[in-house]
Write an enzyme that holds these catalytic residues in place. Structure first.
Site, mmCIF file in Angstrom:
data_model
loop_
_atom_site.group_PDB
_atom_site.id
_atom_site.type_symbol
_atom_site.label_atom_id
_atom_site.label_comp_id
_atom_site.label_asym_id
_atom_site.label_seq_id
_atom_site.Cartn_x
_atom_site.Cartn_y
_atom_site.Cartn_z
ATOM 1 C CG HIS A 50 -8.370 0.190 -2.991
ATOM 2 N ND1 HIS A 50 -7.615 -0.940 -2.690
ATOM 3 C CD2 HIS A 50 -9.027 0.509 -1.837
ATOM 4 C CE1 HIS A 50 -7.811 -1.262 -1.420
ATOM 5 N NE2 HIS A 50 -8.664 -0.409 -0.887
ATOM 6 N NE ARG A 78 -10.383 -5.195 -0.090
ATOM 7 C CZ ARG A 78 -9.613 -4.268 0.491
ATOM 8 N NH1 ARG A 78 -10.165 -3.245 1.118
ATOM 9 N NH2 ARG A 78 -8.281 -4.332 0.420
ATOM 10 N NE ARG A 128 -3.870 0.566 1.892
ATOM 11 C CZ ARG A 128 -5.094 0.555 2.445
ATOM 12 N NH1 ARG A 128 -5.308 1.178 3.587
ATOM 13 N NH2 ARG A 128 -6.075 -0.082 1.872
ATOM 14 C CG ASP A 146 -13.573 6.328 -0.751
ATOM 15 O OD1 ASP A 146 -13.544 6.131 0.484
ATOM 16 O OD2 ASP A 146 -12.529 6.356 -1.452
ATOM 17 C CD GLN A 203 -12.867 -1.616 -1.159
ATOM 18 O OE1 GLN A 203 -12.048 -1.556 -0.260
ATOM 19 N NE2 GLN A 203 -14.098 -2.087 -0.968
ATOM 20 C CB CYS A 209 -14.089 1.254 -0.092
ATOM 21 S SG CYS A 209 -13.575 2.947 0.204
HETATM 22 N N1 CP Z 1 -11.270 -0.305 2.246
HETATM 23 C C1 CP Z 1 -10.002 -0.397 2.705
HETATM 24 O O1 CP Z 1 -9.062 -0.588 1.951
HETATM 25 O O2 CP Z 1 -9.865 -0.278 4.055
HETATM 26 P P1 CP Z 1 -8.478 -0.143 4.853
HETATM 27 O O3 CP Z 1 -7.910 1.199 4.469
HETATM 28 O O4 CP Z 1 -8.863 -0.218 6.285
HETATM 29 O O5 CP Z 1 -7.580 -1.252 4.428
HETATM 30 N N1 NVA Z 2 -9.912 6.721 -1.146
HETATM 31 C C1 NVA Z 2 -9.539 6.249 0.166
HETATM 32 C C2 NVA Z 2 -9.782 4.781 0.281
HETATM 33 C C3 NVA Z 2 -9.472 4.180 1.611
HETATM 34 C C4 NVA Z 2 -9.657 2.682 1.634
HETATM 35 C C5 NVA Z 2 -8.077 6.571 0.424
HETATM 36 O O1 NVA Z 2 -7.263 6.444 -0.498
HETATM 37 O O2 NVA Z 2 -7.752 6.988 1.536
#
Ligand code: CP
Ligand code: NVA
Length: 309
Positions: free
Chosen positions: A130, A295, A103, A227, A133, A267
């Site tokens: 993502h 997920r 990530r 989101d 997701q 999400c």
């Molecule tokens: N939706 C999602 O990716 O959640 P986290 O940021 O908690 O992993």
């Molecule tokens: N768009 C959000 C998604 C979190 C799972 C972010 O990037 O923070």
């Protein structure tokens, strides 16, 4: 060797096979006493430059369900690209583990990891995409409707990483993707042209529509998706973003425009009272916790595809 960096790198058929595999793995886990140890003795390194609940836990649990294990490397631990170059991190980790999930902020960093790793790399969220997701979300939509093709998915709010991967999934699988965003926060133009290419390649019949008005987007929607207005890394822009996104809240009045059987997706993490109200998030149309659980099942399919011998 295959990586899982972007849904645009995969064909619609390959991705649908992953959805079918997820359905089977979920059924095995919940009703048949567990999954076969497809990833016995395999380890996944999980590299996080940002916080996480779902991604971190679902990948670790998924590896354990499949007979393997995972190890967490948090933001302060390896200093990806700072303490050590990405090329070196990728090659060192490849000597210890059989897969890397990362990530990151800059999407180029997962691409670089994949260029240098000799094990599969999975994008666990970048500023741009993502993909895991969107796979869990597709599984959820499929479970709720028994189909995906032809549904109208209305995305309300920021044209961000989650919106981009959902658009790619829609293009592959034939959903009509409609997005309403304020000026300056639209889906990037490159994503729209990529959508049309992916839809043409798969012959899915998917369409994409960019709108300003959330009510117009929600009209007749089978799925309403939102989101956060402020993604990780954008904290300095919070005041401006929250101000401009106010009309884009998913609330009971917006649901009034949608199909009677609409499902609401997010999400998570949710900022209740901002992009979604409690009434909707906890209401009868909400699919958010099924979505969070999925997920796990979708990622097990991805892990098995990439890492099983
Ligand atoms: N939706 C999602 O990716 O959640 P986290 O940021 O908690 O992993
Ligand atoms: N768009 C959000 C998604 C979190 C799972 C972010 O990037 O923070």
């Amino acid at each position: 060797m295959k990586h899982f960096l972007s849904l645009a790198d995969w064909s619609a058929d390959e991705l649908w096979q992953l959805i079918e595999s997820a359905v089977q793995l979920k059924q095995e886990w919940q009703q048949a006493g567990g999954n076969p140890p497809l990833l016995k003795n395999k380890l996944l390194a999980m590299v996080f430059q940002k916080p996480s609940l779902r991604t971190r836990v679902s990948f670790e649990v998924g590896m354990k369900h499949l007979g393997g294990d995972a190890l967490m490397l948090g933001p302060d631990e390896i200093g990806l690209g700072q303490r050590e170059s990405i090329a070196d991190v990728a090659r060192v980790l490849s000597g210890y583990v059989q897969g890397i999930m990362a990530r990151v902020f800059d999407h180029q960093q997962v691409i670089q990891l994949a260029q240098w790793a000799s094990v599969p790399v999975i994008n666990g969220l970048s500023d741009a995409e993502h993909p895991c997701q969107a796979m869990g979300d597709t599984l959820t939509i499929y479970e709720r409707f028994g189909r995906v093709k032809g549904l109208r998915l209305a995305y309300i709010g920021d044209g961000n990483n989650v919106a981009i991967s959902l658009a790619q999934a829609s293009a592959h699988f034939g959903m009509h993707f409609v997005i309403a965003s304020p000026q300056g926060y639209e889906l990037p133009a490159a994503v729209v042209s990529q959508f049309n290419q992916l839809a043409a390649r798969s012959g899915s019949g998917a369409t994409i529509t960019l709108l300003r008005d959330p009510a117009e987007a929600a009209t007749g929607a089978d799925v309403i998706y939102t989101d956060t207005w402020v993604s990780m890394g954008q904290e300095a822009e919070t005041a401006a973003r929250v101000a401009v996104m106010q009309p884009y809240q998913v609330n009971t009045s917006l649901l009034g425009y949608a199909s009677r059987d609409v499902i609401v997706m997010h999400c998570l993490p949710a900022h209740r009272g901002q992009e979604i109200t409690n009434e909707v998030a906890d209401g009868p149309h909400s699919a958010i916790f099924q979505q969070a659980e999925n997920r796990l099942h979708a990622q097990k399919a991805i892990l098995a595809k990439l890492m099983a011998s």
